[in-house]
Design an enzyme around this catalytic site. Structure first.
Site, PDB file in Angstrom:
ATOM      1  CG  HIS A   1       0.376  -9.248  -2.457  1.00  0.00           C
ATOM      2  ND1 HIS A   1      -0.830  -9.032  -3.046  1.00  0.00           N
ATOM      3  CD2 HIS A   1       0.123  -9.504  -1.157  1.00  0.00           C
ATOM      4  CE1 HIS A   1      -1.774  -9.131  -2.135  1.00  0.00           C
ATOM      5  NE2 HIS A   1      -1.236  -9.423  -0.973  1.00  0.00           N
TER       6      HIS A   1
HETATM    7  N1  UDP Z   1      -2.123  -0.903  -1.523  1.00  0.00           N
HETATM    8  C1  UDP Z   1      -1.419   0.287  -1.468  1.00  0.00           C
HETATM    9  N2  UDP Z   1      -0.276   0.394  -2.220  1.00  0.00           N
HETATM   10  C2  UDP Z   1       0.187  -0.610  -3.026  1.00  0.00           C
HETATM   11  C3  UDP Z   1      -0.552  -1.813  -3.070  1.00  0.00           C
HETATM   12  C4  UDP Z   1      -1.700  -1.941  -2.302  1.00  0.00           C
HETATM   13  O1  UDP Z   1      -1.812   1.224  -0.787  1.00  0.00           O
HETATM   14  O2  UDP Z   1       1.251  -0.439  -3.659  1.00  0.00           O
HETATM   15  C5  UDP Z   1      -3.332  -1.020  -0.700  1.00  0.00           C
HETATM   16  C6  UDP Z   1      -4.572  -1.380  -1.478  1.00  0.00           C
HETATM   17  O3  UDP Z   1      -5.228  -0.246  -1.937  1.00  0.00           O
HETATM   18  C7  UDP Z   1      -5.406  -2.131  -0.455  1.00  0.00           C
HETATM   19  C8  UDP Z   1      -4.387  -2.785   0.402  1.00  0.00           C
HETATM   20  O4  UDP Z   1      -3.159  -2.093   0.189  1.00  0.00           O
HETATM   21  O5  UDP Z   1      -6.168  -1.256   0.323  1.00  0.00           O
HETATM   22  C9  UDP Z   1      -4.325  -4.207  -0.037  1.00  0.00           C
HETATM   23  O6  UDP Z   1      -3.247  -4.776   0.427  1.00  0.00           O
HETATM   24  P1  UDP Z   1      -2.605  -6.045  -0.246  1.00  0.00           P
HETATM   25  O7  UDP Z   1      -3.003  -6.130  -1.664  1.00  0.00           O
HETATM   26  O8  UDP Z   1      -1.169  -5.972   0.094  1.00  0.00           O
HETATM   27  O9  UDP Z   1      -3.235  -7.226   0.622  1.00  0.00           O
HETATM   28  P2  UDP Z   1      -4.572  -8.068   0.550  1.00  0.00           P
HETATM   29  O10 UDP Z   1      -5.728  -7.151   0.418  1.00  0.00           O
HETATM   30  O11 UDP Z   1      -4.440  -9.029  -0.581  1.00  0.00           O
HETATM   31  O12 UDP Z   1      -4.593  -8.779   1.866  1.00  0.00           O
END
Ligand code: UDP
Length: 357
Positions: free
Chosen positions: A206
């Site tokens: 993403h």
């Molecule tokens: N997550 C979720 N469902 C999904 C994808 C991610 O619950 O379909 C959770 C994941 O377990 C983590 C958080 O969302 O705790 C991470 O978010 P994301 O990957 O969107 O953002 P980043 O961590 O890269 O900022």
């Protein structure tokens, strides 16, 4: 004491869930939550509030689907209005999104004590929007809570000992969330049916550096298609990524599902053989669930995991990704170190905030 907390994106809901629960233990504290509206799909927002019992936001600024500068500007304006109405003692922001930066600027402009949770992380790649957001937010915060020793070292090296702000090693609130919700999540029925019955790789994509770069996205999808010939790949696909894959007409030969709730994500993490992702949060959660992770970026903020061989930074070249996946599937690493604390980060953070106000 009145605290305003500003959240807007999925990982922030997860982080805020445990800190808000901790505030709830202190009758002297009123915490009010502002949702910026950055993530607005039900399965990327509403579901998290209901599933994780997060107090409902009292206002939603409805800022989404606009360019970054307008997003930060509108969030600044909306949060400033709420600060003027609520007159809080402090404002809390999490992580590194446009919601983090917009709210942080609004707080500082109104002389409100600014608290940054998940401070000190650095990829040292200023082309990443998240890096810009976190570097600026850290610099203007009054209290900074670092999840790791490396984050503390980053701030020290940037001269924070000489600044008027205070920074603390708190541990990582996402570990608190995993420990708090895991048992409940695993006890629940999965909505993914028998998809979890056979071996699979969990994959998410993403980050703007991949979704907004045609070559990177094409390479990653080609690599996942190849991986899926050997083992099923389940990919809860972010709406932005879905749109870009369709826009480029890329063929996908793996299992795509809608973004899942946190409980379903815990089940996926528990059952998968390996995680392949460009997410920041999931790299760490792989570790919490004793799983190896291949990172689809050129660098990671979680240097401790990279140094211990638990996250393999593969980049976006298809051959490098496939090589890293092969390596990760046969690795037998040690997962025992307490890089992220012991699940008491939210307690520590709330205690420090209470002492300071
Ligand atoms: N997550 C979720 N469902 C999904 C994808 C991610 O619950 O379909 C959770 C994941 O377990 C983590 C958080 O969302 O705790 C991470 O978010 P994301 O990957 O969107 O953002 P980043 O961590 O890269 O900022």
């Amino acid at each position: 004491m009145k605290i305003l907390t500003v959240v807007g994106a999925r990982p922030q809901f997860i982080k805020a869930s445990v800190v808000s629960r901790e505030f709830g233990m202190h009758p002297s504290v009123t915490e009010k939550i502002i949702h910026t509206g950055q993530h607005y799909d039900d399965n990327m927002s509403e579901l998290f509030f209901t599933q994780m019992d997060i107090p409902k936001p009292y206002v939603n600024l409805g800022v989404n689907q606009v360019n970054p500068a307008m997003m930060v500007g509108k969030i600044m304006e909306g949060v400033e209005q709420q600060i003027l109405i609520e007159n809080p003692h402090a404002l809390i922001v999490y992580g590194d999104t446009n919601s983090t930066l917009g709210a942080a600027l609004a707080a500082v402009k109104q002389n409100i004590k600014l608290i940054h949770i998940e401070a000190g992380l650095r990829s040292f790649n200023m082309k990443m929007p998240e890096e810009l957001n976190r570097v600026i937010t850290d610099r203007i915060s009054n209290m900074l809570f670092c999840p790791t020793q490396i984050a503390m070292d980053n701030l020290r090296e940037e001269g924070y000992d000489g600044f008027s702000s205070d920074y603390f090693l708190s541990g990582d609130v996402m570990l608190d969330a995993t420990l708090y919700y895991k048992e409940r999540a695993l006890a629940e029925e999965t909505s993914l049916g028998n998809l979890l019955d056979s071996d699979f790789i969990l994959c998410t994509i993403h980050r703007a550096e991949n979704t907004e770069n045609d070559q990177n996205l094409t390479n990653i999808i080609a690599a996942i298609n190849s991986m899926a010939k050997e083992m099923n790949v389940i990919c809860p696909l972010h709406p932005r990524t879905k749109q870009r894959i369709n826009g480029l007409g890329l063929k996908t030969e793996f299992t795509i599902v809608e973004p899942v709730g946190y409980f379903e994500m815990i089940r996926l993490l528990d059952k998968c053989k390996l995680v392949v992702t460009d997410s920041g949060g999931l790299q760490k959660e792989s570790y919490f669930h004793n799983k190896m992770c291949v990172c689809l970026r050129e660098e990671t903020e979680w240097k401790e995991l990279e140094e211990d061989g638990l996250v393999i930074v593969a980049g976006t070249n298809p051959d490098d990704i496939l090589e890293s996946v092969k390596e990760a599937l046969i690795a037998s690493p040690e997962f025992g170190k307490n890089f992220y604390g012991t699940g008491m980060a939210s307690k520590f953070i709330v205690n420090e905030i209470l002492k300071s106000i």
